[in-house]
Write a protein that holds these residues in place. Sequence first.
Motif, mmCIF file in Angstrom:
data_model
loop_
_atom_site.group_PDB
_atom_site.id
_atom_site.type_symbol
_atom_site.label_atom_id
_atom_site.label_comp_id
_atom_site.label_asym_id
_atom_site.label_seq_id
_atom_site.Cartn_x
_atom_site.Cartn_y
_atom_site.Cartn_z
ATOM 1 N N TRP A 102 0.808 -1.226 0.000
ATOM 2 C CA TRP A 102 0.000 0.000 0.000
ATOM 3 C C TRP A 102 0.844 1.280 0.000
ATOM 4 C CZ3 TRP A 102 -4.647 -0.518 -1.662
ATOM 5 C CH2 TRP A 102 -5.313 -1.724 -1.483
ATOM 6 N N SER A 103 2.035 1.256 -0.562
ATOM 7 C CA SER A 103 2.888 2.450 -0.700
ATOM 8 C C SER A 103 2.379 3.274 -1.886
ATOM 9 C CB SER A 103 4.345 2.052 -0.921
ATOM 10 O OG SER A 103 4.809 1.242 0.122
ATOM 11 N N LYS A 104 1.305 4.005 -1.666
ATOM 12 C CA LYS A 104 0.611 4.711 -2.746
ATOM 13 C C LYS A 104 1.412 5.901 -3.275
ATOM 14 C CE LYS A 104 -3.752 3.737 -0.473
ATOM 15 N NZ LYS A 104 -4.909 4.374 0.155
ATOM 16 N N VAL A 105 1.419 6.026 -4.621
ATOM 17 C CA VAL A 105 2.033 7.193 -5.263
ATOM 18 C C VAL A 105 1.024 7.954 -6.112
ATOM 19 C CG1 VAL A 105 4.373 6.237 -5.233
ATOM 20 C CG2 VAL A 105 2.902 5.823 -7.222
ATOM 21 N N PHE A 106 -0.172 7.362 -6.331
ATOM 22 C CA PHE A 106 -1.246 8.075 -7.031
ATOM 23 C C PHE A 106 -2.567 7.646 -6.423
ATOM 24 C CE2 PHE A 106 -4.421 8.981 -10.201
ATOM 25 C CZ PHE A 106 -4.044 10.252 -10.625
ATOM 26 N N TYR A 107 -3.385 8.651 -6.025
ATOM 27 C CA TYR A 107 -4.630 8.401 -5.298
ATOM 28 C C TYR A 107 -5.461 9.672 -5.303
ATOM 29 C CZ TYR A 107 -1.272 10.478 -2.084
ATOM 30 O OH TYR A 107 -0.293 11.279 -1.545
ATOM 31 N N ASP A 108 -6.693 9.593 -4.773
ATOM 32 C CA ASP A 108 -7.532 10.768 -4.505
ATOM 33 C C ASP A 108 -7.675 11.711 -5.702
ATOM 34 O OD1 ASP A 108 -9.131 12.489 -2.981
ATOM 35 O OD2 ASP A 108 -7.404 13.657 -2.311
ATOM 36 N N LYS A 109 -8.037 11.142 -6.845
ATOM 37 C CA LYS A 109 -8.213 11.985 -8.026
ATOM 38 C C LYS A 109 -9.340 11.404 -8.869
ATOM 39 C CE LYS A 109 -5.954 15.080 -9.011
ATOM 40 N NZ LYS A 109 -6.051 16.514 -8.860
ATOM 41 N N ASP A 110 -10.242 12.276 -9.337
ATOM 42 C CA ASP A 110 -11.275 11.871 -10.285
ATOM 43 C C ASP A 110 -10.717 12.103 -11.681
ATOM 44 O OD1 ASP A 110 -13.166 11.176 -8.342
ATOM 45 O OD2 ASP A 110 -13.859 13.247 -8.180
ATOM 46 N N LEU A 111 -10.667 11.043 -12.474
ATOM 47 C CA LEU A 111 -10.072 11.125 -13.810
ATOM 48 C C LEU A 111 -11.136 11.207 -14.891
ATOM 49 C CD1 LEU A 111 -7.723 8.530 -12.582
ATOM 50 C CD2 LEU A 111 -6.760 10.319 -13.991
ATOM 51 N N THR A 112 -10.903 12.075 -15.853
ATOM 52 C CA THR A 112 -11.756 12.211 -17.020
ATOM 53 C C THR A 112 -11.130 11.413 -18.150
ATOM 54 O OG1 THR A 112 -12.396 14.430 -16.325
ATOM 55 C CG2 THR A 112 -12.765 13.864 -18.640
ATOM 56 N N LEU A 113 -11.918 10.580 -18.801
ATOM 57 C CA LEU A 113 -11.399 9.777 -19.905
ATOM 58 C C LEU A 113 -10.832 10.648 -21.013
ATOM 59 C CD1 LEU A 113 -14.150 7.042 -20.328
ATOM 60 C CD2 LEU A 113 -11.792 6.703 -19.583
ATOM 61 N N ASP A 114 -9.747 10.173 -21.616
ATOM 62 C CA ASP A 114 -9.127 10.786 -22.784
ATOM 63 C C ASP A 114 -8.651 12.220 -22.535
ATOM 64 O OD1 ASP A 114 -9.562 8.422 -24.373
ATOM 65 O OD2 ASP A 114 -11.666 9.013 -24.490
ATOM 66 N N ALA A 115 -8.377 12.556 -21.283
ATOM 67 C CA ALA A 115 -7.828 13.870 -20.931
ATOM 68 C C ALA A 115 -6.316 13.726 -20.707
ATOM 69 C CB ALA A 115 -8.510 14.405 -19.672
ATOM 70 N N ASP A 116 -5.647 14.836 -20.435
ATOM 71 C CA ASP A 116 -4.202 14.830 -20.218
ATOM 72 C C ASP A 116 -3.873 14.249 -18.840
ATOM 73 O OD1 ASP A 116 -1.572 15.202 -20.888
ATOM 74 O OD2 ASP A 116 -1.615 17.386 -20.794
ATOM 75 N N TYR A 117 -2.582 14.044 -18.598
ATOM 76 C CA TYR A 117 -2.111 13.542 -17.310
ATOM 77 C C TYR A 117 -2.506 14.489 -16.172
ATOM 78 C CZ TYR A 117 1.005 10.130 -19.542
ATOM 79 O OH TYR A 117 1.518 9.071 -20.242
ATOM 80 N N VAL A 118 -2.794 13.908 -15.004
ATOM 81 C CA VAL A 118 -3.064 14.687 -13.794
ATOM 82 C C VAL A 118 -2.214 14.143 -12.657
ATOM 83 C CG1 VAL A 118 -5.406 15.369 -14.436
ATOM 84 C CG2 VAL A 118 -5.049 13.235 -13.182
ATOM 85 N N SER A 119 -1.900 15.010 -11.698
ATOM 86 C CA SER A 119 -1.151 14.614 -10.502
ATOM 87 C C SER A 119 -2.107 14.066 -9.462
ATOM 88 C CB SER A 119 -0.408 15.817 -9.926
ATOM 89 O OG SER A 119 0.539 16.295 -10.843
ATOM 90 N N LYS A 120 -1.550 13.366 -8.487
ATOM 91 C CA LYS A 120 -2.358 12.781 -7.413
ATOM 92 C C LYS A 120 -3.068 13.863 -6.609
ATOM 93 C CE LYS A 120 1.401 12.797 -4.133
ATOM 94 N NZ LYS A 120 2.679 12.186 -3.949
ATOM 95 N N GLY A 121 -4.059 13.417 -5.848
ATOM 96 C CA GLY A 121 -4.767 14.311 -4.944
ATOM 97 C C GLY A 121 -3.982 14.492 -3.651
ATOM 98 N N THR A 122 -4.669 14.934 -2.605
ATOM 99 C CA THR A 122 -3.986 15.243 -1.348
ATOM 100 C C THR A 122 -4.234 14.239 -0.237
ATOM 101 O OG1 THR A 122 -5.846 16.658 -0.717
ATOM 102 C CG2 THR A 122 -3.972 17.714 -1.815
#
Length: 129
Positions: free
Chosen positions: A73-93
């Motif tokens: 469970w060493s998370k590096v990406f979490y807490d983000k709502d992703l839109t299909l076919d959109a650009d890269y986004v950073s993790k949430g907080t």
Amino acid sequence: KYDKDEDSLTADVLLNVPYFIRGGIPECGADFVRLTATDTDGIYTFTFEYSGSDGWGKSAGEHAFVITDKADWSKVFYDKDLTLDADYVSKGTNSNNNAVISGLETGTTYVVYVDATDDSDVKVKVVTK
């Protein structure tokens, strides 16, 4: 391996991909699944076909998941709502929350792209294949 008759040497190359996905996506099962390397350094993928349900209790058309840098469970990406076919986004907080892909259609194949070229800011996008 050396083939004496052919006078040739072959080697198997194992790509050590340090990132995993875990989530309600059926292809994940109950395991951390190692991502697949691409021809571009630091870019990894995970491909799945949306079955119409999510093992982590999300609504129809959604999948919950996290990206980790170990098979734990060493998370590096979490807490983000992703839109299909959109650009890269950073993790949430909030590392206690999952990332969520929405707008999925049953029987459609999707690819999760993970950009870890800067391992202090792992980014994700999801595209329709």
